[in-house]
Design an enzyme around this catalytic site. Structure first.
Site, short mmCIF file in Angstrom:
data_model
loop_
_atom_site.label_atom_id
_atom_site.label_comp_id
_atom_site.label_asym_id
_atom_site.label_seq_id
_atom_site.Cartn_x
_atom_site.Cartn_y
_atom_site.Cartn_z
N ARG A 1 -22.32 -43.79 -9.37
CA ARG A 1 -21.48 -44.30 -10.46
C ARG A 1 -20.84 -45.64 -10.10
NH1 ARG A 1 -16.08 -41.59 -13.30
NH2 ARG A 1 -16.50 -42.33 -15.42
N SER B 1 -16.90 -46.47 -19.04
CA SER B 1 -17.78 -45.41 -18.55
C SER B 1 -17.11 -44.09 -18.92
CB SER B 1 -17.95 -45.51 -17.03
OG SER B 1 -18.73 -44.44 -16.54
N SER B 2 -17.76 -43.30 -19.74
CA SER B 2 -17.14 -42.09 -20.30
C SER B 2 -16.83 -41.07 -19.20
CB SER B 2 -18.07 -41.45 -21.33
OG SER B 2 -18.28 -42.31 -22.42
N GLN B 3 -15.98 -40.10 -19.55
CA GLN B 3 -15.64 -39.02 -18.63
C GLN B 3 -16.91 -38.25 -18.28
OE1 GLN B 3 -12.77 -36.29 -20.21
NE2 GLN B 3 -12.45 -35.25 -18.26
#
Length: 364
Positions: A34, A80-82
């Site tokens: 990530r 950046s989404s959960q």
């Protein structure tokens, strides 16, 4: 702790949060770095910016949390989404090796990288040229294959391509018929569609000409898209009330739930309120930790709020306070249905030159 260990811990945290982690999905999250998709850093919750040189950078990256990567003034415009929400949406998408996926909203490129790790070929479309360029660069630097990032209006999808799946990573008022037209028969779209001021995720099926139906997957809150994808329509709810817009409230009905509803059950009530009342949305309420479900009057100053304890707080328009009490009684009488129990039928609405499929009818 090295990056691999941090990714393994993130997978454990996502499981603990209730994300449906198949072996394939867990392997994808454990494999994709990530941190490679936020090289420019992200906004800290308390203010300021977290960058790769910060000692806590990797720990923050590997939390089950949204990472805001671009702001316009104070407004987040890319993120950046959960991860646990991403996992829920990817599980609903049911991606198989060899699938072709249209992604609307490139974000950081992290979601497309996960799709690639699951064996998909991806075309990702983003209206923001700088966001698309950064996502493409991050994907290339991470060595991710089978992902093409395009700059363009998400409404158009990716003309000239055919897909097995569509996933949308931005909040929309409805689905573009062009997505469904580019989707092969039997394909599915996973889309966060506006409902009562939030963006519950729907699994949508049907041809571009209809009929189009959906099931509700989970609650979510996404940044809203631009253009025809957020066009107003006859089935829309009011926009959320800004802080201070709603007049001071007084208690008009006592608490109904002891203890108060938990976060998921409260979202279930909220969803039902949006089905049963066209003025349902949310607003900041003094004394409440988070925004509350409200029925907002046309003047946007009056309304009735339903906090998680099931009380009713209102100002002006007694009819809305009565409507709020009726919603609470009805939700109880229906057995407190979860949002996943609803089945949705969509209708064409929005702009005449760029219609969208929007939720119009519901059944339990």
């Amino acid at each position: 702790m090295n990056a691999s260990d941090r990714r393994a811990r993130l997978v454990d945290d996502m499981r603990a949060a209730g994300a449906p982690m198949s072996a394939e999905l867990a392997a994808a999250f454990a494999a994709v770095p990530r941190e490679a998709f936020v090289p420019g850093g992200f906004q800290r919750h308390g203010g300021g910016w977290a960058g790769p040189g910060d000692r806590d950078f990797l720990d923050l990256v590997h939390r089950d949390d949204v990472l805001v990567t671009k702001v316009d003034g104070r407004m987040p415009v890319s993120s950046s989404s959960q991860p646990s929400l991403m996992a829920i949406m990817l599980a609903a998408l049911d991606v198989r090796p060899g699938h072709r996926v249209l992604e609307i909203g490139a974000g950081t490129g992290y979601n497309a990288a996960l799709l690639s790790a699951l064996g998909a070929t991806v075309v990702s479309v983003d209206v923001q040229a700088d966001v698309a360029a950064r996502a493409s660069a991050a994907l290339s630097a991470a060595g991710v294959e089978r992902v093409q990032v395009q700059t363009g209006d998400g409404y158009a999808g990716a003309p000239g391509h055919r897909f097995d799946r569509v996933i949308v990573t931005v909040g929309v008022a409805g689905l573009s018929p062009r997505w469904l037209n580019q989707l092969d028969p039997g394909g599915v779209a996973v889309v966060p569609v506006e409902h009562a001021g939030t963006h519950p995720v729907l699994t949508v099926r049907g041809p571009a000409a209809g009929p189009v139906t959906a099931e509700v997957i989970c609650p979510s809150g996404f940044m809203s898209a631009a253009g025809p994808l957020t066009a107003t329509h006859q089935f829309a709810h009011p926009a959320p009330a800004a802080p201070g817009e709603l007049a001071p409230l007084t208690v008009t009905a006592p608490a109904r739930f002891d203890p108060p509803l938990g976060a998921l059950a409260y979202r279930d009530l909220w969803y039902a309120a949006g089905v049963w009342h066209r003025r349902a949305t949310h607003a900041a309420v003094p004394g409440a930790e988070h925004s509350c479900l409200v029925l907002l009057a046309e003047d946007r100053a009056q309304g009735a709020a339903i906090p998680p304890d099931g009380s009713v707080l209102s100002t002006g328009e007694p009819a809305l306070a009565q409507d709020a009490a009726d919603i609470l009684r009805r939700w109880d009488a229906e057995g407190r249905p979860p949002m996943r129990a609803w089945r949705v039928t969509l209708a064409l609405a929005g702009r005449s030159d760029a219609p969208i499929w929007v939720p119009a009818n519901w059944s339990l």
